[in-house]
Design a protein around this motif. Sequence first.
Motif, PDB file in Angstrom:
ATOM      1  N   THR A  69       0.861  -1.175   0.000  1.00  0.00           N
ATOM      2  CA  THR A  69       0.000   0.000   0.000  1.00  0.00           C
ATOM      3  C   THR A  69       0.900   1.228   0.000  1.00  0.00           C
ATOM      4  OG1 THR A  69      -1.733  -1.141   1.248  1.00  0.00           O
ATOM      5  CG2 THR A  69      -1.810   1.252   1.236  1.00  0.00           C
ATOM      6  N   VAL A  70       0.632   2.149  -0.908  1.00  0.00           N
ATOM      7  CA  VAL A  70       1.362   3.413  -0.948  1.00  0.00           C
ATOM      8  C   VAL A  70       0.351   4.547  -0.844  1.00  0.00           C
ATOM      9  CG1 VAL A  70       3.300   2.498  -2.284  1.00  0.00           C
ATOM     10  CG2 VAL A  70       1.367   3.507  -3.480  1.00  0.00           C
ATOM     11  N   VAL A  71       0.822   5.717  -0.459  1.00  0.00           N
ATOM     12  CA  VAL A  71      -0.046   6.878  -0.318  1.00  0.00           C
ATOM     13  C   VAL A  71       0.444   7.963  -1.267  1.00  0.00           C
ATOM     14  CG1 VAL A  71      -0.891   8.641   1.287  1.00  0.00           C
ATOM     15  CG2 VAL A  71      -0.522   6.313   2.095  1.00  0.00           C
ATOM     16  N   THR A  72      -0.481   8.602  -1.960  1.00  0.00           N
ATOM     17  CA  THR A  72      -0.099   9.661  -2.895  1.00  0.00           C
ATOM     18  C   THR A  72       0.433  10.870  -2.135  1.00  0.00           C
ATOM     19  OG1 THR A  72      -2.333  10.593  -2.943  1.00  0.00           O
ATOM     20  CG2 THR A  72      -1.800   8.946  -4.625  1.00  0.00           C
ATOM     21  N   ASP A  73       1.289  11.632  -2.801  1.00  0.00           N
ATOM     22  CA  ASP A  73       1.831  12.842  -2.191  1.00  0.00           C
ATOM     23  C   ASP A  73       0.850  14.005  -2.370  1.00  0.00           C
ATOM     24  OD1 ASP A  73       2.117  13.771  -4.811  1.00  0.00           O
ATOM     25  OD2 ASP A  73       4.295  13.605  -4.838  1.00  0.00           O
ATOM     26  N   LYS A  74       1.297  15.208  -2.053  1.00  0.00           N
ATOM     27  CA  LYS A  74       0.400  16.373  -2.115  1.00  0.00           C
ATOM     28  C   LYS A  74      -0.112  16.667  -3.519  1.00  0.00           C
ATOM     29  CE  LYS A  74       4.078  19.637  -2.704  1.00  0.00           C
ATOM     30  NZ  LYS A  74       4.472  20.971  -2.613  1.00  0.00           N
ATOM     31  N   ASP A  75       0.585  16.144  -4.545  1.00  0.00           N
ATOM     32  CA  ASP A  75       0.174  16.349  -5.935  1.00  0.00           C
ATOM     33  C   ASP A  75      -0.575  15.148  -6.504  1.00  0.00           C
ATOM     34  OD1 ASP A  75       1.426  18.905  -6.064  1.00  0.00           O
ATOM     35  OD2 ASP A  75       3.369  17.901  -6.311  1.00  0.00           O
ATOM     36  N   GLY A  76      -0.906  14.171  -5.655  1.00  0.00           N
ATOM     37  CA  GLY A  76      -1.621  12.981  -6.108  1.00  0.00           C
ATOM     38  C   GLY A  76      -0.731  11.966  -6.806  1.00  0.00           C
ATOM     39  N   LYS A  77       0.590  12.069  -6.647  1.00  0.00           N
ATOM     40  CA  LYS A  77       1.518  11.160  -7.325  1.00  0.00           C
ATOM     41  C   LYS A  77       1.942  10.031  -6.396  1.00  0.00           C
ATOM     42  CE  LYS A  77       3.077  14.778 -10.298  1.00  0.00           C
ATOM     43  NZ  LYS A  77       4.023  15.240 -11.203  1.00  0.00           N
ATOM     44  N   PHE A  78       2.235   8.882  -6.996  1.00  0.00           N
ATOM     45  CA  PHE A  78       2.702   7.736  -6.229  1.00  0.00           C
ATOM     46  C   PHE A  78       3.814   7.024  -6.985  1.00  0.00           C
ATOM     47  CE2 PHE A  78      -0.699   6.099  -8.913  1.00  0.00           C
ATOM     48  CZ  PHE A  78      -0.176   4.910  -9.405  1.00  0.00           C
ATOM     49  N   GLU A  79       4.545   6.196  -6.255  1.00  0.00           N
ATOM     50  CA  GLU A  79       5.603   5.382  -6.851  1.00  0.00           C
ATOM     51  C   GLU A  79       5.670   4.066  -6.089  1.00  0.00           C
ATOM     52  OE1 GLU A  79      10.389   5.513  -6.820  1.00  0.00           O
ATOM     53  OE2 GLU A  79       9.433   7.247  -7.774  1.00  0.00           O
ATOM     54  N   LEU A  80       5.832   2.980  -6.834  1.00  0.00           N
ATOM     55  CA  LEU A  80       5.973   1.665  -6.213  1.00  0.00           C
ATOM     56  C   LEU A  80       6.820   0.777  -7.108  1.00  0.00           C
ATOM     57  CD1 LEU A  80       3.660  -0.536  -7.621  1.00  0.00           C
ATOM     58  CD2 LEU A  80       2.260   1.280  -6.690  1.00  0.00           C
ATOM     59  N   ASN A  81       7.321  -0.297  -6.519  1.00  0.00           N
ATOM     60  CA  ASN A  81       8.124  -1.259  -7.279  1.00  0.00           C
ATOM     61  C   ASN A  81       7.339  -2.542  -7.453  1.00  0.00           C
ATOM     62  OD1 ASN A  81      10.470   0.348  -7.561  1.00  0.00           O
ATOM     63  ND2 ASN A  81      10.961  -0.052  -5.423  1.00  0.00           N
ATOM     64  N   VAL A  82       7.387  -3.082  -8.663  1.00  0.00           N
ATOM     65  CA  VAL A  82       6.634  -4.281  -9.012  1.00  0.00           C
ATOM     66  C   VAL A  82       7.600  -5.335  -9.540  1.00  0.00           C
ATOM     67  CG1 VAL A  82       4.852  -5.194 -10.555  1.00  0.00           C
ATOM     68  CG2 VAL A  82       4.595  -2.929  -9.575  1.00  0.00           C
ATOM     69  N   ASN A  83       7.377  -6.562  -9.127  1.00  0.00           N
ATOM     70  CA  ASN A  83       8.159  -7.685  -9.640  1.00  0.00           C
ATOM     71  C   ASN A  83       8.062  -7.692 -11.165  1.00  0.00           C
ATOM     72  OD1 ASN A  83       8.723 -10.309 -10.698  1.00  0.00           O
ATOM     73  ND2 ASN A  83       8.441 -11.175  -8.665  1.00  0.00           N
ATOM     74  N   ARG A  84       9.189  -7.846 -11.801  1.00  0.00           N
ATOM     75  CA  ARG A  84       9.263  -7.806 -13.263  1.00  0.00           C
ATOM     76  C   ARG A  84       8.347  -8.833 -13.932  1.00  0.00           C
ATOM     77  NH1 ARG A  84      12.307  -5.363 -16.374  1.00  0.00           N
ATOM     78  NH2 ARG A  84      13.644  -4.624 -14.706  1.00  0.00           N
ATOM     79  N   PHE A  85       8.112  -9.958 -13.291  1.00  0.00           N
ATOM     80  CA  PHE A  85       7.330 -11.024 -13.906  1.00  0.00           C
ATOM     81  C   PHE A  85       5.950 -11.173 -13.278  1.00  0.00           C
ATOM     82  CE2 PHE A  85      11.802 -11.964 -14.561  1.00  0.00           C
ATOM     83  CZ  PHE A  85      11.826 -12.097 -15.932  1.00  0.00           C
ATOM     84  N   GLY A  86       5.545 -10.208 -12.473  1.00  0.00           N
ATOM     85  CA  GLY A  86       4.243 -10.294 -11.824  1.00  0.00           C
ATOM     86  C   GLY A  86       3.251  -9.312 -12.407  1.00  0.00           C
ATOM     87  N   LYS A  87       1.996  -9.693 -12.394  1.00  0.00           N
ATOM     88  CA  LYS A  87       0.921  -8.796 -12.809  1.00  0.00           C
ATOM     89  C   LYS A  87       0.208  -8.342 -11.544  1.00  0.00           C
ATOM     90  CE  LYS A  87       0.270 -11.287 -17.088  1.00  0.00           C
ATOM     91  NZ  LYS A  87      -0.507 -12.309 -17.743  1.00  0.00           N
ATOM     92  N   VAL A  88      -0.125  -7.059 -11.495  1.00  0.00           N
ATOM     93  CA  VAL A  88      -0.774  -6.522 -10.303  1.00  0.00           C
ATOM     94  C   VAL A  88      -2.006  -5.706 -10.674  1.00  0.00           C
ATOM     95  CG1 VAL A  88       1.324  -6.470  -8.888  1.00  0.00           C
ATOM     96  CG2 VAL A  88       0.718  -4.475 -10.268  1.00  0.00           C
ATOM     97  N   VAL A  89      -2.860  -5.540  -9.684  1.00  0.00           N
ATOM     98  CA  VAL A  89      -4.033  -4.692  -9.801  1.00  0.00           C
ATOM     99  C   VAL A  89      -3.891  -3.590  -8.754  1.00  0.00           C
ATOM    100  CG1 VAL A  89      -6.538  -4.585  -9.490  1.00  0.00           C
ATOM    101  CG2 VAL A  89      -5.513  -6.545 -10.647  1.00  0.00           C
ATOM    102  N   LEU A  90      -4.104  -2.344  -9.161  1.00  0.00           N
ATOM    103  CA  LEU A  90      -4.042  -1.212  -8.248  1.00  0.00           C
ATOM    104  C   LEU A  90      -5.454  -0.726  -7.976  1.00  0.00           C
ATOM    105  CD1 LEU A  90      -1.151  -1.339  -9.453  1.00  0.00           C
ATOM    106  CD2 LEU A  90      -1.093   1.134  -9.272  1.00  0.00           C
ATOM    107  N   VAL A  91      -5.742  -0.504  -6.707  1.00  0.00           N
ATOM    108  CA  VAL A  91      -7.052  -0.019  -6.287  1.00  0.00           C
ATOM    109  C   VAL A  91      -6.841   1.191  -5.386  1.00  0.00           C
ATOM    110  CG1 VAL A  91      -9.148  -0.549  -4.989  1.00  0.00           C
ATOM    111  CG2 VAL A  91      -8.069  -2.324  -6.371  1.00  0.00           C
ATOM    112  N   ALA A  92      -7.561   2.255  -5.652  1.00  0.00           N
ATOM    113  CA  ALA A  92      -7.500   3.447  -4.803  1.00  0.00           C
ATOM    114  C   ALA A  92      -8.909   3.959  -4.590  1.00  0.00           C
ATOM    115  CB  ALA A  92      -6.634   4.518  -5.457  1.00  0.00           C
TER     116      ALA A  92
END
Length: 191
Positions: A120-143
């Motif tokens: 889980t990550v939280v957006t900054d004051k500008d609504g931006k986020f950054e995260l690291n994803v396994n190169r061979f994994g597929k993910v779903v993001l929910v906010a």
Amino acid sequence: MKRIMLVVIVVLIAFYFVPVTVTGSVYVVTNGMATVPMPLTKVKVFDADEFNKALEFKKLDYITNCSQLPSPNEMTQLELTAIQDGPAAINQFLEYRKQTEACSTASFLSSAEYLTPIETVVTDKDGKFELNVNRFGKVVLVADGKRLVASGEETYTWLGRFAPSLASFSAKLDLTNNNEISSTTIVDIEL
């Protein structure tokens, strides 16, 4: 030649373990075409396969338990009837509202009963986020987020799917009006 092969093997192994950095923004484009960033919004990351299994289970649950609930228009009528007819009608309305909320897409996405985020990550004051994803994994993001407007409060739920490219070290995924699903029923969600 052996040294070159060894270097190539080491580089490939290192490449395998280097995650893909995903950056993005969570924002809403208003009817007046203004872009409104969504600061301090939690972005949950789920394994795509696990998410799809939970989604299919919830769709079946929805069809079994929720498809006979009143529509939004019928709920408005029930609310008016409850105001006019008193306690018995109010209790019926409250029970329907409770069931409707339990069957909502937002309820499914926020329920630990069905899903556990891998990050889980939280957006900054500008609504931006950054995260690291396994190169061979597929993910779903929910906010999900809220914002105050003149007529009250608007609630949003975003859903985005990400499958990293094997050749890249970074990627961008924005959560915007295009993948906002708060008014989508669970059976209509497709990934």
